[in-house]
Design a protein around this motif. Structure first.
Motif, mmCIF file in Angstrom:
data_model
loop_
_atom_site.group_PDB
_atom_site.id
_atom_site.type_symbol
_atom_site.label_atom_id
_atom_site.label_comp_id
_atom_site.label_asym_id
_atom_site.label_seq_id
_atom_site.Cartn_x
_atom_site.Cartn_y
_atom_site.Cartn_z
ATOM 1 N N LEU A 55 0.827 -1.211 0.000
ATOM 2 C CA LEU A 55 0.000 0.000 0.000
ATOM 3 C C LEU A 55 0.860 1.260 0.000
ATOM 4 O O LEU A 55 0.533 2.244 -0.671
ATOM 5 C CB LEU A 55 -0.958 -0.004 1.193
ATOM 6 N N VAL A 58 1.918 1.822 -3.493
ATOM 7 C CA VAL A 58 0.829 2.422 -4.273
ATOM 8 C C VAL A 58 0.763 3.927 -4.010
ATOM 9 O O VAL A 58 0.652 4.731 -4.949
ATOM 10 C CB VAL A 58 -0.520 1.739 -3.968
ATOM 11 N N VAL A 59 0.841 4.320 -2.747
ATOM 12 C CA VAL A 59 0.804 5.747 -2.403
ATOM 13 C C VAL A 59 1.983 6.465 -3.066
ATOM 14 O O VAL A 59 1.817 7.524 -3.679
ATOM 15 C CB VAL A 59 0.823 5.946 -0.868
ATOM 16 N N GLU A 152 -4.905 8.006 -3.109
ATOM 17 C CA GLU A 152 -3.878 8.058 -2.071
ATOM 18 C C GLU A 152 -4.491 8.091 -0.678
ATOM 19 O O GLU A 152 -4.044 7.359 0.223
ATOM 20 C CB GLU A 152 -3.003 9.298 -2.274
ATOM 21 N N CYS A 155 -5.922 4.693 0.235
ATOM 22 C CA CYS A 155 -4.824 3.785 0.590
ATOM 23 C C CYS A 155 -4.278 4.105 1.978
ATOM 24 O O CYS A 155 -4.004 3.200 2.766
ATOM 25 C CB CYS A 155 -3.703 3.865 -0.441
#
Length: 177
Positions: A55, A58-59, A152, A155
């Motif tokens: 995660l 991903v951010v 964002e 997440c």
């Protein structure tokens, strides 16, 4: 004649391995194999660590992609070349502050994998609000940015929830191997 000495290896005094995991667990001074409960808890902790790390990745990439898309806007680029980002003067202090804030998700990718669960929880409780403040406060009202900022923030909310619900019992306090 000297009394027999307990062997330093898992073999018994006759050189035999224990006949079962139960026999190994019941031998004084020699740890047996981990129980199924312990293996399951360690596997679950490994899953949580992997989820948190993923995660944060991903951010991190979403933050990067938001900036890349902003650079495709000619008006934004002209402003940057003139020393302003949407009306805010681009100063060395602003650049250092931005670098520090962008570094948080990058560092959290690694820390989520190596810190003890209790420490991960505390560090995450600091990192998530700081990152969210940077995303919301340092962002733009452009549609592409709003979409990516929403991803964002979602997440970050999931990261916060995972870290809050993480098992921090001492038995799981070893870093991932």
């Amino acid at each position: 004649m000297r009394p027999p000495v307990a062997p330093a290896c898992p073999h018994d005094r006759y050189g035999q391995l224990p006949s079962s995991p139960e026999a190994a667990r019941n031998r004084p001074g020699i740890p047996g194999p981990p129980s199924n409960d312990q293996k399951g808890a360690e596997a679950e902790m490994s899953d949580v660590r992997a989820r948190l790390s993923t995660l944060w990745i991903v951010v991190m990439f979403t933050m990067l992609y938001a900036d890349v898309l902003s650079f495709l806007n000619a008006g934004f680029l002209r402003g940057l070349m003139a020393g302003h980002a949407e009306g805010v003067p681009v100063t060395p202090l602003l650049l250092v502050g931005s670098a520090v804030m962008v570094e948080i998700p990058i560092v959290m990718v690694v820390l989520s994998r190596v810190l003890k669960p209790a420490v991960i929880r505390r560090v995450t409780l600091v990192a998530v609000p700081l990152t969210a403040a940077f995303i919301i406060g340092g962002g733009s009202a452009k549609p592409h940015y709003l979409v990516l900022a929403a991803v964002e923030v979602v997440c970050l909310a999931v990261i916060l929830r995972q870290a809050w619900r993480m098992d921090t019992s001492p038995a799981l306090s070893r870093p991932a191997e």
